[in-house]
Design a protein around this motif. Sequence first.
Motif, PDB file in Angstrom:
ATOM      1  N   ASP A   1       0.855  -1.185   0.000  1.00  0.00           N
ATOM      2  CA  ASP A   1       0.000   0.000   0.000  1.00  0.00           C
ATOM      3  C   ASP A   1       0.889   1.233   0.000  1.00  0.00           C
ATOM      4  O   ASP A   1       1.223   1.764   1.063  1.00  0.00           O
TER       5      ASP A   1
ATOM      6  N   GLY B   1      -0.377   4.162   1.953  1.00  0.00           N
ATOM      7  CA  GLY B   1      -0.308   3.903   3.385  1.00  0.00           C
ATOM      8  C   GLY B   1       1.105   4.035   3.917  1.00  0.00           C
ATOM      9  O   GLY B   1       1.326   4.576   5.008  1.00  0.00           O
TER      10      GLY B   1
ATOM     11  N   LEU C   1      -5.210  10.313   8.614  1.00  0.00           N
ATOM     12  CA  LEU C   1      -5.486   9.820   7.264  1.00  0.00           C
ATOM     13  C   LEU C   1      -5.053   8.364   7.110  1.00  0.00           C
ATOM     14  O   LEU C   1      -5.714   7.579   6.418  1.00  0.00           O
TER      15      LEU C   1
ATOM     16  N   ARG D   1      -7.719   6.251   8.817  1.00  0.00           N
ATOM     17  CA  ARG D   1      -8.935   6.248   7.996  1.00  0.00           C
ATOM     18  C   ARG D   1      -8.772   5.353   6.778  1.00  0.00           C
ATOM     19  O   ARG D   1      -9.675   4.583   6.432  1.00  0.00           O
ATOM     20  N   ARG D   2      -7.607   5.415   6.146  1.00  0.00           N
ATOM     21  CA  ARG D   2      -7.368   4.597   4.963  1.00  0.00           C
ATOM     22  C   ARG D   2      -7.376   3.112   5.318  1.00  0.00           C
ATOM     23  O   ARG D   2      -7.953   2.293   4.592  1.00  0.00           O
ATOM     24  N   GLN D   3      -6.748   2.753   6.426  1.00  0.00           N
ATOM     25  CA  GLN D   3      -6.705   1.346   6.810  1.00  0.00           C
ATOM     26  C   GLN D   3      -8.094   0.806   7.144  1.00  0.00           C
ATOM     27  O   GLN D   3      -8.390  -0.359   6.899  1.00  0.00           O
TER      28      GLN D   3
ATOM     29  N   ARG E   1     -10.858   1.764   5.725  1.00  0.00           N
ATOM     30  CA  ARG E   1     -11.676   1.705   4.511  1.00  0.00           C
ATOM     31  C   ARG E   1     -11.230   0.618   3.542  1.00  0.00           C
ATOM     32  O   ARG E   1     -12.028   0.141   2.737  1.00  0.00           O
ATOM     33  N   LEU E   2      -9.952   0.224   3.607  1.00  0.00           N
ATOM     34  CA  LEU E   2      -9.452  -0.764   2.658  1.00  0.00           C
ATOM     35  C   LEU E   2      -9.949  -2.167   3.007  1.00  0.00           C
ATOM     36  O   LEU E   2     -10.053  -2.534   4.177  1.00  0.00           O
TER      37      LEU E   2
ATOM     38  N   PRO F   1      -6.204  -4.051   4.350  1.00  0.00           N
ATOM     39  CA  PRO F   1      -5.342  -2.949   4.780  1.00  0.00           C
ATOM     40  C   PRO F   1      -3.913  -3.395   5.045  1.00  0.00           C
ATOM     41  O   PRO F   1      -3.639  -4.572   5.290  1.00  0.00           O
TER      42      PRO F   1
END
Length: 450
Positions: free
Chosen positions: A198, A201, A242, A245-247, A249-250, A253
Amino acid sequence: MRRRPDAWRLAVLTVCFGAFMGQLDASIVTLTYPALGAEFHAPLAAVQWVSLSYLLTLVALLVPVGRFSDARGRKLMYLYGFALFTAASAACGLAPGLVALIAFRVLQAVGAALLQANSVALVTTSAPRERMRGALGMQAAGQAIGLALGPTVGGVLVATVGWRWVFGINVPVGIVAMVAGHYLLPRTRHRAEGARTDPAGVLLLGGATTAGLLALSAASGLRLPDWSIGALAAVAVAAGALFVRRQLRLRRPMVDLRLLAAERIGSGLLGALCGYLVLFGPLVLVPVEFDRLHLPVLVSGAVLTALPFGFALAATLGDRALPTRWDDRRRAWAGALGCAAALALMAALPATPTVLPVLLALLGIALGVFTPANNTLVMSAVPAASAGTGGGLVNMARGLGTALGVAAVTLALHLAGQGSAADRVAVLVLLAVSLVAVLTALPQGRRRNG
């Protein structure tokens, strides 16, 4: 050879090569700062990036590398890591300038990430379950021995053959370890499917840690504009938010936050961070304090040896000395309490060359009891297919603890000023951190009643 009944011991010993080299490198490089500054005509603020670039790269890559290794094979990635680490070490020894040295240190950190992200997983998958705590203790002892030998070996090398051999010493050790790993390390039998890297990430995690550590450095006296502290802190918080939040939503992750939500894993990782913060804090404090007392550098190095020596002693022999009825939670709790007691004595008693080694040895013994038990609690709660991710999280907690140990003590000394009062404030900071470790290791019954 891997089929022998005691083959797991040889596999763990092979992993100890990486643990030894990593900590030797961590404790040896700071001794090259004066020589680097003189040869490259650079100030200390620039020379420090030889360590900082390595540390930041390592922290940013440990978790994604562990995730990637779960899918591609931990043994393969571990051997690739040794190859890259060894080659980059040779390049560091031949670096023509400071910028090139810093770039090679980044490559060295990539290799170190491949080593460290897989080391705990390789230990836990090599050793029988009933021997896991002892195996992790062996790995911790390898780290402690590397940490203990670093100041002595580094001082001798810099004083005799020059700073370049501080990096060159990794080359023969790395070659031996690669050959041993090829024949002795077990193949990965449980692989996670669909593990992906990622890049976004990694950038967010690296940005958060870099900005946070730079903010602490700026607050500790690093020559940056006054407004940079707030700006860097804001960047660290924003990048961290961020990243989380990204982890969340994936679908797959980089960091599985469900692992962090588990009580034994989340609290255990916090405990691991606190343990390494307490371990590395005195490595900054003691030389500064002894320099204030006008004591030779060799004296501070000899005194500091007591800390990792006690750590190695307890990590290897603690299993036999402690009551067999104690589970890992109770062992971790006892070790954390021992850390708090040793630091309380350090705050109360005078820091003389005769008293301090005894207190540092007691602190090292307590950490040697705490660390293997804490790591076992975390790794035993991680599913087998995610062992690499779990190991990466443990090592990321260790890396952050190491960085914060240096940063927290430096900040405390800077804010409190010079003299014995500042030294005492720094010790009290470490004592507060050890009390947090006590809370993370509280036995379940006591935690509920509390």
